[in-house]
Design an enzyme around this catalytic site. Structure first.
Site, PDB file in Angstrom:
ATOM      1  N   GLU A  82      96.398  75.161  44.242  1.00  0.00           N
ATOM      2  CA  GLU A  82      96.855  76.598  44.797  1.00  0.00           C
ATOM      3  C   GLU A  82      98.549  76.199  45.143  1.00  0.00           C
ATOM      4  OE1 GLU A  82      93.574  79.070  44.465  1.00  0.00           O
ATOM      5  OE2 GLU A  82      95.476  79.341  44.760  1.00  0.00           O
ATOM      6  N   ARG A 105     100.983  78.606  42.523  1.00  0.00           N
ATOM      7  CA  ARG A 105     101.742  79.470  43.220  1.00  0.00           C
ATOM      8  C   ARG A 105     103.291  79.213  43.653  1.00  0.00           C
ATOM      9  NH1 ARG A 105      97.508  83.097  46.708  1.00  0.00           N
ATOM     10  NH2 ARG A 105      95.587  82.404  45.915  1.00  0.00           N
ATOM     11  N   ASP A 160      88.049  77.480  34.330  1.00  0.00           N
ATOM     12  CA  ASP A 160      88.761  78.556  33.653  1.00  0.00           C
ATOM     13  C   ASP A 160      89.996  77.924  33.122  1.00  0.00           C
ATOM     14  OD1 ASP A 160      89.607  78.402  36.053  1.00  0.00           O
ATOM     15  OD2 ASP A 160      89.275  80.661  36.461  1.00  0.00           O
ATOM     16  N   GLU A 210      92.457  89.018  36.096  1.00  0.00           N
ATOM     17  CA  GLU A 210      92.281  88.761  34.842  1.00  0.00           C
ATOM     18  C   GLU A 210      92.009  89.770  33.729  1.00  0.00           C
ATOM     19  OE1 GLU A 210      91.940  85.758  37.927  1.00  0.00           O
ATOM     20  OE2 GLU A 210      91.010  87.669  37.698  1.00  0.00           O
TER      21      GLU A 210
END
Length: 775
Positions: A402, A406, A535, A669
């Site tokens: 993360e 980010r 993913d 998404e």
């Protein structure tokens, strides 16, 4: 009498046999009051079989001895006395057990009591009953019958309620065993190797390499022969194959242990010192970039001119999305400035443990969106805060994944758009802070890292301490750019090593499981998902090839091989004609598709241009089908926003059936796929669907204090989760804005988006060598 005679006299021989095993000379007797009417009838055959003189003559006269002669007790080698009388049925009927007994000696010298027929005070409980005198319904394998090694009556025998409790416990045990098969770590290996062998997706690869030894080689030849004969689902073959794998792993472990034990203590000590030295060198090398950054010439970005669309209607819609960004940003600034995220209902800050003590997630995440939308004042405010307050010297544990997508991604994107040195400096500083996460035996990074101590670990729930595919596989783009900008190759080396580890491993059916142990370098549970946990690994394979100016041919091959396996084993079509991507758990398909999986429509379409010959149109159409399915998941809710996951079983299609899957947390998404499909096809339905999402966000997620996620998209009234996620500003609003912009704003020929929608330029290289390799 206590015994109801319901059988033939011959069956008493069996009772005699039981009496011989359970009799004892030291029976404790009942008091006088309990013996009124309590005198057991004893079969002469039983007493004769016991080798004892009968207590009665055939006519009923009592012998002076009064009871059978005692027999030695040999059960278990213990000479324990029986604590209750053992009445026997001459005909094999129903036996009664005293519910209360008292001390004393059991004697047969009370004919008066026998004639009286009085009921004992303690009362009687039925123990068991069967026509043939068998225990527990004829005996569970003879284990509880009178003819078994267990006493047929007495307090040690089971009552009906006790039998029921035992049956209940046994059923619970069986249920627990089956549950363990499905949910314990690495249970998928048992599932795939033994229980579900008939599924062709579970068969081992034909080129599976076995260890040394004749038995392993014979097994391999036998498996190959059975495949040629076309019998992959044979039970014996699957069992043999599974046993061969276990044998191979066992033999390899024994060989390694033997080699270690054969070493001298001095050699073992030397190996330990060498390993410590290697770790120390890695740590020193990780700190090398602190010496300073090389001079980097800033290249003005291509395609950042923000012209108004020619169509007034489209222009108006784009302006509306910019208003949404202002509403979200202004409320964050007013109520949660400097904190990670906003709670728009409570109107206060919200900090997730994913970022440890690092602050300002929304500020960094929103930088490039502010720049693209030409919100110049807000961009300068964000830059000023980063210069003064963004600090990575915190004693806290953070999520490497993360923080990378980010913070590192957001800072790199802001640098490439604006050329401001502070963003580059902070990005490289943070990249260095993340390097200790790679200090594992395999080089696969930890999921969690303490920023001060450099100690890492994995999520405790992740398959026995495994690293997660979508996390360690989603570092490549950012780390390659860190090496490109800093001039230090260490960042690129770390992520390229991940590829080396992956390419050495055998992939089940060509698929990448979600879990990989960083210590052993081996797969964990064989769970495969293109949604959560998997993913962005696939996304980064494709984008690594594109970002390299299509020179990273290894990434291209890995991507298209993986997509081929996904299409073969995971992609299915519902009875209603909706194409979806299921999840694969140890070879079993779970017909569920997550909101996170919806990014794949855009991925398939983006990669279509580089697809193997003749498949470009196929992958473009596959992307369109996934986009349609995800739109249906939105359209079939009351809020017109999609649930976290939706299913295709039990007679439902594209609908969430479980309460914990019905929430929406402002995820991007679906609109991400709309953006790619619009750019690549210009089909107007994608703009139409995108505007439907805008209206739903305004109608159901907008509140006075910002935008909030929803707990249930199927309810008639909103139930807010009170969090404005930072990715709502970084991704959702950015993708919507680009859908209603011209294609020359951030053209796909020059830019790629990381998985947080942060912009990274394509690194231009000399393509001649790559073209020669490809040919």
């Amino acid at each position: 009498m206590l015994v109801r005679q319901t059988g033939e006299l011959e069956r008493s021989r069996d009772r005699g046999s039981a009496n011989r095993r359970t009799g004892s000379k030291s029976h404790r007797a009942l008091p006088e009051s309990l013996l009124q009417g309590l005198q057991p009838t004893v079969c002469p055959a039983c007493l004769f079989a016991s080798g004892a003189a009968p207590g009665r003559r055939p006519g009923g006269e009592v012998f002076p001895q009064g009871r059978p002669a005692a027999q030695p007790r040999v059960r278990g080698g213990l000479d324990a006395p029986d604590l209750a009388p053992q009445p026997l049925t001459p005909g094999g009927g129903e036996v009664w057990l005293l519910s209360g007994s008292a001390p004393g000696h059991w004697t047969a010298d009370r004919p008066a009591a026998a004639a009286a027929g009085a009921m004992p005070v303690g009362g009687l409980l039925p123990l068991f009953s069967s026509p043939a005198g068998g225990g527990l319904g004829g005996g569970l394998g003879g284990g509880l019958g009178c003819g078994s090694s267990r006493k047929g009556s007495g307090p040690a025998a089971f009552r009906l309620t006790e039998k029921f409790v035992l049956l209940l416990v046994f059923s619970a045990f069986i249920t627990l065993c089956f549950g363990a098969i499905f949910f314990l770590p690495d249970s998928s290996k048992l599932l795939s190797g033994v229980l579900f062998h008939s599924n062709p997706a579970l068969q081992p690869a034909a080129d599976h390499k076995l260890g040394s030894g004749a038995r392993a080689e014979d097994a391999a030849e036998g498996r190959a022969r059975r495949r040629e004969e076309g019998a992959p689902g044979d039970l014996a073959a699957a069992l043999e194959d599974n046993l061969a794998r276990i044998r191979e792993n066992h033999e390899r472990a024994l060989r390694e242990a033997k080699e270690t034990l054969q070493k001298l203590p001095e050699e073992i000590q030397r190996d330990i010192l060498l390993e410590k030295e290697k770790v120390a060198q890695d740590q020193l090398r990780d700190k090398a970039p602190f010496r300073g950054l090389p001079r980097v010439e800033f290249v003005p970005p291509i395609g950042v001119e923000n012209r108004e669309p020619a169509d007034p209607a489209i222009c108006e819609k784009r302006a509306k999305i910019k208003e949404m960004m202002k509403h979200a940003w202004n409320n964050y600034k007013h109520y949660a400035w400097g904190l990670n995220e906003l709670k728009p209902i409570s109107k206060e800050g919200h900090s997730s443990s994913l970022f440890g003590n690092i602050k300002g997630a929304t500020i960094v995440d929103a930088l490039d969106t502010l720049f693209i939308m030409e919100m110049k004042n807000e961009f300068q405010e964000a830059k000023a805060w980063i210069e003064k307050n963004l600090d990575f010297n915190v004693n806290a544990e953070i999520s490497v994944f993360e923080v990378n997508i980010r913070f590192v991604g957001g800072l790199l994107s802001a640098y490439y758009l604006s050329g401001e040195e502070i963003f580059l400096k902070k990005a490289v500083e943070l990249g260095i802070k993340l390097l200790p996460a790679f200090h594992t035996p395999s080089g696969i990074p930890w999921a969690l890292l303490n920023m001060k101590s450099g100690i890492g670990r994995n999520w405790p729930w992740a398959s026995g301490g495994s690293s997660i595919l979508a996390e360690f596989g989603t570092l490549h783009l950012e780390f390659m750019h860190l090496s490109h900008l800093s001039g230090n190759p260490i960042f690129a080396e770390k992520v390229m090593n991940i590829r080396k580890v992956l390419n050495k491993l055998e992939k089940p059916e060509g698929l990448y499981p979600n879990y990989l142990n960083p210590s052993s370098g081996q797969w964990g549970q064989h769970h495969v998902s293109v949604g959560g946990l998997g993913d962005s690994f696939y996304e980064y394979l494709l984008k690594a090839w594109l970002m390299s100016d299509k020179t990273d041919l290894e990434a291209k091959k890995m991507y298209f091989d993986a997509v081929q396996a996904i299409e073969t084993h995971l992609i299915r079509k519902s009875s209603g004609g909706l194409t979806y991507i299921a999840e694969w758990k140890g070879g079993l398909l779970e017909h569920k598709m997550g909101h996170l999986t919806c990014f794949a429509g855009g991925m398939f379409a983006l990669g279509a241009d580089g697809a193997p010959k003749g498949l470009a149109q196929h992958y473009l159409e596959l992307g369109a089908e996934i986009a349609r399915t995800c739109h249906e998941s939105y359209n079939r809710t009351f809020m017109k926003l999609g649930p976290e996951a939706f299913r295709f079983d039990g007679g439902v299609e594209a609908i969430a059936t479980r309460q914990n899957e019905k929430y929406y947390i402002l995820r991007p998404e679906v609109v991400e796929t709309y953006m790619y499909m619009w750019r690549l096809t210009h089909d107007p339905k994608y703009r139409k669907w995108a505007w439907e999402a805008v209206e739903a966000l305004e109608n159901h997620c907008k509140v006075n204090g910002g935008y909030s996620g929803l707990r249930d998209v199927y309810l008639l009234r909103e139930s807010y989760d009170d969090v404005q996620q930072s990715f709502f500003l970084a991704e959702t609003l950015k993708y919507l804005y680009l859908i209603f912009s011209d294609d020359d704003l951030l053209p796909l020929e020059h830019w790629i988006f990381n998985t947080e929608a942060h912009l990274l330029p394509i690194i231009r290289t000399d393509k001649k060598e790559a073209e020669l390799k490809e040919k």
